[in-house]
Write a protein that holds these residues in place. Structure first.
Motif, mmCIF file in Angstrom:
data_model
loop_
_atom_site.group_PDB
_atom_site.id
_atom_site.type_symbol
_atom_site.label_atom_id
_atom_site.label_comp_id
_atom_site.label_asym_id
_atom_site.label_seq_id
_atom_site.Cartn_x
_atom_site.Cartn_y
_atom_site.Cartn_z
ATOM 1 N N SER A 1 113.921 -7.369 -31.504
ATOM 2 C CA SER A 1 113.783 -7.294 -32.967
ATOM 3 C C SER A 1 112.317 -7.474 -33.372
ATOM 4 C CB SER A 1 114.632 -8.358 -33.654
ATOM 5 O OG SER A 1 115.997 -8.094 -33.478
ATOM 6 N N ILE A 2 111.675 -8.471 -32.807
ATOM 7 C CA ILE A 2 110.280 -8.756 -33.150
ATOM 8 C C ILE A 2 109.400 -7.554 -32.823
ATOM 9 C CG2 ILE A 2 108.269 -10.185 -32.587
ATOM 10 C CD1 ILE A 2 110.385 -12.504 -32.141
ATOM 11 N N LYS A 3 109.565 -7.009 -31.633
ATOM 12 C CA LYS A 3 108.762 -5.843 -31.241
ATOM 13 C C LYS A 3 109.087 -4.637 -32.126
ATOM 14 C CE LYS A 3 109.658 -6.209 -26.792
ATOM 15 N NZ LYS A 3 109.658 -5.918 -25.354
ATOM 16 N N GLY A 4 110.324 -4.516 -32.562
ATOM 17 C CA GLY A 4 110.694 -3.437 -33.472
ATOM 18 C C GLY A 4 110.019 -3.578 -34.829
ATOM 19 N N TRP A 5 109.933 -4.809 -35.332
ATOM 20 C CA TRP A 5 109.303 -5.046 -36.629
ATOM 21 C C TRP A 5 107.791 -4.844 -36.568
ATOM 22 C CZ3 TRP A 5 112.303 -10.213 -36.574
ATOM 23 C CH2 TRP A 5 113.646 -9.979 -36.912
ATOM 24 N N LEU A 6 107.186 -5.204 -35.423
ATOM 25 C CA LEU A 6 105.725 -5.181 -35.336
ATOM 26 C C LEU A 6 105.172 -3.928 -34.661
ATOM 27 C CD1 LEU A 6 104.949 -8.905 -34.457
ATOM 28 C CD2 LEU A 6 104.820 -7.770 -36.685
ATOM 29 N N GLY A 7 105.958 -3.273 -33.820
ATOM 30 C CA GLY A 7 105.486 -2.083 -33.133
ATOM 31 C C GLY A 7 104.215 -2.352 -32.345
ATOM 32 N N GLU A 8 103.228 -1.485 -32.497
ATOM 33 C CA GLU A 8 101.957 -1.590 -31.772
ATOM 34 C C GLU A 8 101.148 -2.829 -32.163
ATOM 35 O OE1 GLU A 8 100.821 0.489 -29.271
ATOM 36 O OE2 GLU A 8 102.863 1.287 -29.399
ATOM 37 N N GLN A 9 101.500 -3.435 -33.289
ATOM 38 C CA GLN A 9 100.777 -4.617 -33.756
ATOM 39 C C GLN A 9 101.287 -5.907 -33.114
ATOM 40 O OE1 GLN A 9 98.056 -2.934 -35.096
ATOM 41 N NE2 GLN A 9 97.960 -4.857 -36.209
ATOM 42 N N CYS A 10 102.222 -5.809 -32.182
ATOM 43 C CA CYS A 10 102.787 -7.017 -31.577
ATOM 44 C C CYS A 10 101.851 -7.573 -30.506
ATOM 45 C CB CYS A 10 104.161 -6.734 -30.971
ATOM 46 S SG CYS A 10 105.014 -8.246 -30.469
ATOM 47 N N PRO A 11 101.299 -8.749 -30.751
ATOM 48 C CA PRO A 11 100.466 -9.403 -29.735
ATOM 49 C C PRO A 11 101.338 -9.892 -28.581
ATOM 50 C CG PRO A 11 100.091 -10.343 -31.920
ATOM 51 C CD PRO A 11 101.327 -9.494 -31.993
ATOM 52 N N PRO A 12 100.724 -10.377 -27.498
ATOM 53 C CA PRO A 12 101.520 -11.044 -26.473
ATOM 54 C C PRO A 12 102.417 -12.070 -27.164
ATOM 55 C CG PRO A 12 99.255 -10.845 -25.763
ATOM 56 C CD PRO A 12 99.303 -10.410 -27.192
ATOM 57 N N LEU A 13 103.699 -12.024 -26.833
ATOM 58 C CA LEU A 13 104.715 -12.758 -27.580
ATOM 59 C C LEU A 13 105.340 -13.862 -26.744
ATOM 60 C CD1 LEU A 13 106.798 -13.015 -29.959
ATOM 61 C CD2 LEU A 13 108.073 -11.162 -28.844
#
Length: 177
Positions: free
Chosen positions: A102-114
């Protein structure tokens, strides 16, 4: 290194209290963002930077911790998305039941190391049992996050599939005196 804690309710506030007691961050390198004026005033008196602007908190941090109720995570992440920089930041989400997918879906390419992180309220007293799930993180990122939470108790790296089970077991363990 600067850290922002977005959401300083019970768990977020306890995390900030632990960060203040620790040696990893100077108080001026900790930013608390919360909509409550009372919360902002409380942490301001403790010497940390405060704001009611999540975007401002995220923009200036090396580590962004989102510590809000699970149903608010999507809204907060979408709000701060333009400020996130995957090349220079780490994202920690402390919210039970929110998936990395879900988090990666919301942030897409803007997702930092999570990192999905589940501590307990004893983090304020440097006595938490914290479970950490790294997602797309380097060994260096993992060492950084583990060192932060190790200072506030004990940590265990796990996978996302076992995160809920681990947190349930940890609260059932008897206290060793």
């Amino acid at each position: 290194m600067k850290i922002a804690v977005i959401g300083a309710g019970a768990m977020g506030g306890a995390t900030v209290e632990g960060l203040i007691k620790g040696q990893q961050f100077k108080n001026e390198d900790i930013t608390v963002s919360d909509p409550s004026q009372a919360v902002v005033e409380k942490f301001s008196k403790m010497g940390v930077s405060v704001t009611t602007d999540n975007k401002l908190a995220a923009d200036t941090a090396d580590i962004v911790c989102v510590v809000v109720k699970p149903w608010l995570v999507e809204r907060v992440l979408k709000d701060i998305k333009p400020e996130l920089d995957p090349k220079r930041q780490i994202l920690i989400v402390i919210a039970a039941g929110v998936s990395s997918e879900s988090i990666k879906g919301w942030l897409g390419e803007q997702c930092p190391p999570l990192f999905l992180v589940i501590p307990n309220i004893a983090i304020a007293e440097m006595a938490s049992m914290t479970f950490i799930v790294p997602i797309g993180a380097s060994e260096s990122h993992i060492k950084t996050v583990v060192s932060i939470f190790d200072e506030m108790g004990n940590t265990l790296i796990t996978d996302e599939q076992h995160l809920a089970a681990g947190t349930t077991i940890s609260v059932l363990q008897p206290k060793v005196v």
